[in-house]
Write an enzyme that holds these catalytic residues in place. Structure first.
Site, PDB file in Angstrom:
ATOM      1  N   LYS A  31       0.844  -1.197   0.000  1.00  0.00           N
ATOM      2  CA  LYS A  31       0.000   0.000   0.000  1.00  0.00           C
ATOM      3  C   LYS A  31       0.887   1.257   0.000  1.00  0.00           C
ATOM      4  O   LYS A  31       0.623   2.222  -0.710  1.00  0.00           O
ATOM      5  CB  LYS A  31      -0.938  -0.014   1.218  1.00  0.00           C
ATOM      6  CG  LYS A  31      -2.029  -1.074   1.099  1.00  0.00           C
ATOM      7  CD  LYS A  31      -2.836  -1.302   2.373  1.00  0.00           C
ATOM      8  CE  LYS A  31      -3.812  -2.467   2.146  1.00  0.00           C
ATOM      9  NZ  LYS A  31      -4.627  -2.797   3.317  1.00  0.00           N
ATOM     10  N   GLN A  69      -5.236  -1.620   9.458  1.00  0.00           N
ATOM     11  CA  GLN A  69      -4.966  -2.919   8.836  1.00  0.00           C
ATOM     12  C   GLN A  69      -5.532  -4.036   9.711  1.00  0.00           C
ATOM     13  O   GLN A  69      -5.271  -4.096  10.912  1.00  0.00           O
ATOM     14  CB  GLN A  69      -3.448  -3.085   8.629  1.00  0.00           C
ATOM     15  CG  GLN A  69      -3.051  -4.322   7.850  1.00  0.00           C
ATOM     16  CD  GLN A  69      -3.584  -4.335   6.410  1.00  0.00           C
ATOM     17  OE1 GLN A  69      -3.733  -3.290   5.775  1.00  0.00           O
ATOM     18  NE2 GLN A  69      -3.892  -5.512   5.903  1.00  0.00           N
ATOM     19  N   ASP A  96     -11.691   2.359   3.893  1.00  0.00           N
ATOM     20  CA  ASP A  96     -12.064   0.957   3.663  1.00  0.00           C
ATOM     21  C   ASP A  96     -13.563   0.798   3.423  1.00  0.00           C
ATOM     22  O   ASP A  96     -14.003  -0.271   2.989  1.00  0.00           O
ATOM     23  CB  ASP A  96     -11.692   0.117   4.893  1.00  0.00           C
ATOM     24  CG  ASP A  96     -10.343  -0.577   4.744  1.00  0.00           C
ATOM     25  OD1 ASP A  96     -10.068  -1.076   3.647  1.00  0.00           O
ATOM     26  OD2 ASP A  96      -9.595  -0.628   5.739  1.00  0.00           O
TER      27      ASP A  96
HETATM   28  N1  GUN Z   1      -6.814  -7.022   5.754  1.00  0.00           N
HETATM   29  C1  GUN Z   1      -7.031  -7.779   4.655  1.00  0.00           C
HETATM   30  N2  GUN Z   1      -7.707  -7.083   3.711  1.00  0.00           N
HETATM   31  C2  GUN Z   1      -7.923  -5.852   4.219  1.00  0.00           C
HETATM   32  C3  GUN Z   1      -8.577  -4.694   3.716  1.00  0.00           C
HETATM   33  O1  GUN Z   1      -9.111  -4.636   2.598  1.00  0.00           O
HETATM   34  N3  GUN Z   1      -8.578  -3.616   4.557  1.00  0.00           N
HETATM   35  C4  GUN Z   1      -8.030  -3.652   5.789  1.00  0.00           C
HETATM   36  N4  GUN Z   1      -8.098  -2.557   6.547  1.00  0.00           N
HETATM   37  N5  GUN Z   1      -7.411  -4.724   6.290  1.00  0.00           N
HETATM   38  C5  GUN Z   1      -7.365  -5.810   5.504  1.00  0.00           C
END
Ligand code: GUN
Length: 291
Positions: A56, A100, A123
Site C-alpha cells: 500500500k 490494517q 475501507d
Molecule cells: N486485511 C485484509 N484485507 C484488508 C482490507 O481490505 N482492509 C483492511 N483494513 N485490512 C485488511
C-alpha cells in the site's frame, strides 16, 4: 479462445488506472492544492499484514499520495488506539484512515473500525458507508469489492441478470461484495460455513467469487461450464509460492474468464484504496475552495 484471453489481468488493469490517478494528482498539484494524505494504523507484526501495508505504501508513493504509518506493538490498549483515531479524525490535513486487519484478539475490531469518521473511512467498513451501499446509495465502497467491479467492467462482463455465488461471508469481502453485485444487477447468493451442499450452489454460478483463504479449495468439478471465476484468496504454500482459493490450472479450461493469483484481485484491491483516498481528497479540496 487463447488462454491468455481468458485471464483478467489485475496488474495490467490496475497500472492502467494508476496512470490516470497520477495524472489527476499532478493536475491538482499544478493548481496549487496540497497532496492527498492517507494514515495507516498497523498493530503487531502479522507477516501478511506487514507485506500488505508495504504494498500500500509503495502504491501511494507511486501515484503521489502521502502515506503515514502508525505502527504499534500488539500489546497496545484499545483506549490508546481510540485516542490515536480521534486525533486523526480531527486533523484536517488527513483525508483517509485505514486500520490494517486483523487486529489482536484483545481489541474489538468493530469498536475500532466504527470509531473512524465515516468521511475518512477509506475501507468503507463503517456502518454509515455499508448502510449507504445497502440502500443503493454508495459512498465509499470497500476496496476488494470495488476492485472486482472495476476489473469486471474493464473486461465488459455483463453483470446484469447474472446468477452470482460468493463463497465466504466476511465483513471485508463476502458481505460488501454481495451488496456491490446487487447494485450491478446480479442475483446473489452468499455461502458460508453453515451452507449445506456448497457444491450445488457453486455449480450453478455464472459468476463465482471465492474468498475463504483455503489454498486451491475449488477445482473444476465445483464450477459451471463457461462461468466467470474471481479468486480473492492469497495463500502462501510451504515452498513459498502463492496460490489462490481456486485450482487455477484445473479451472481455467472450463471457465470463460478467470483471475490469476498472484496478479488478479490483489493489485485491484490496492488500486481501489488509491481511488477511495483520492475520491475523499477531491471532496475535501472542493470544500476548501468554497471558503
Ligand atoms: N486485511 C485484509 N484485507 C484488508 C482490507 O481490505 N482492509 C483492511 N483494513 N485490512 C485488511
Amino acid at each position: 479462445m487463447k488462454l491468455t484471453k481468458k485471464i483478467m489481468d489485475g496488474i495490467k488493469v490496475s497500472n492502467f488506472f494508476k496512470k490516470k490517478l497520477k495524472k489527476t494528482l499532478l493536475f491538482y498539484k499544478n493548481q496549487g492544492h496540497r497532496t492527498p494524505h492517507l494514515a495507516v494504523i498497523l498493530i503487531g507484526t502479522n507477516p501478511a499484514s506487514l507485506i500488505y501495508v508495504q504494498h500500500k505504501k509503495l502504491a501511494c508513493k507511486n501515484v503521489g499520495i502521502k502515506f503515514v504509518l502508525y505502527h504499534f506493538s500488539k500489546n497496545i490498549s484499545e483506549t490508546s488506539i481510540l485516542k490515536k483515531i480521534n486525533h486523526l479524525n480531527n486533523n484536517d490535513k488527513i483525508d483517509a484512515i485505514l486500520i490494517q486487519l486483523p487486529l489482536p484478539i484483545h481489541i474489538n475490531s468493530a469498536h475500532i473500525c466504527n470509531s473512524i469518521s465515516p468521511y475518512k473511512d477509506v475501507d468503507g467498513f463503517h456502518p454509515y458507508n455499508i448502510g449507504s451501499l445497502c440502500q443503493k446509495n454508495p459512498t465509499i465502497i470497500p476496496c476488494t469489492p470495488r476492485g472486482i467491479i472495476t476489473l469486471m467492467k474493464f473486461y465488459d462482463v455483463p453483470t446484469y441478470g447474472l446468477n452470482s455465488v460468493i463463497v465466504g461471508a466476511s465483513n471485508i469481502v463476502g458481505r460488501p461484495m454481495n451488496l456491490a453485485l446487487l447494485l450491478h444487477g446480479c442475483t446473489t447468493t452468499v455461502t458460508h460455513r453453515f451452507t449445506k451442499n456448497l457444491k450445488e450452489h457453486t455449480k450453478k454460478a455464472e459468476l463465482l467469487i471465492v474468498a475463504i483463504g483455503k489454498a486451491e479449495f475449488v477445482d473444476s468439478s465445483w464450477i459451471k461450464e463457461k462461468s466467470i471465476i474471481i479468486d480473492v484468496g492469497i495463500n502462501k504454500q510451504n515452498d513459498g509460492s502463492i496460490v489462490g482459493d481456486v485450482k487455477f490450472k484445473s479451472v481455467i479450461k472450463k471457465a470463460s474468464l478467470i483471475t490469476p493469483v498472484p496478479g488478479g484481485i490483489g493489485p485491484m484491491t490496492i488500486l481501489s484504496l488509491l481511488q477511495n483516498t483520492i475520491d475523499i481528497y477531491k471532496k475535501n479540496i472542493k470544500k476548501y475552495l468554497k471558503y
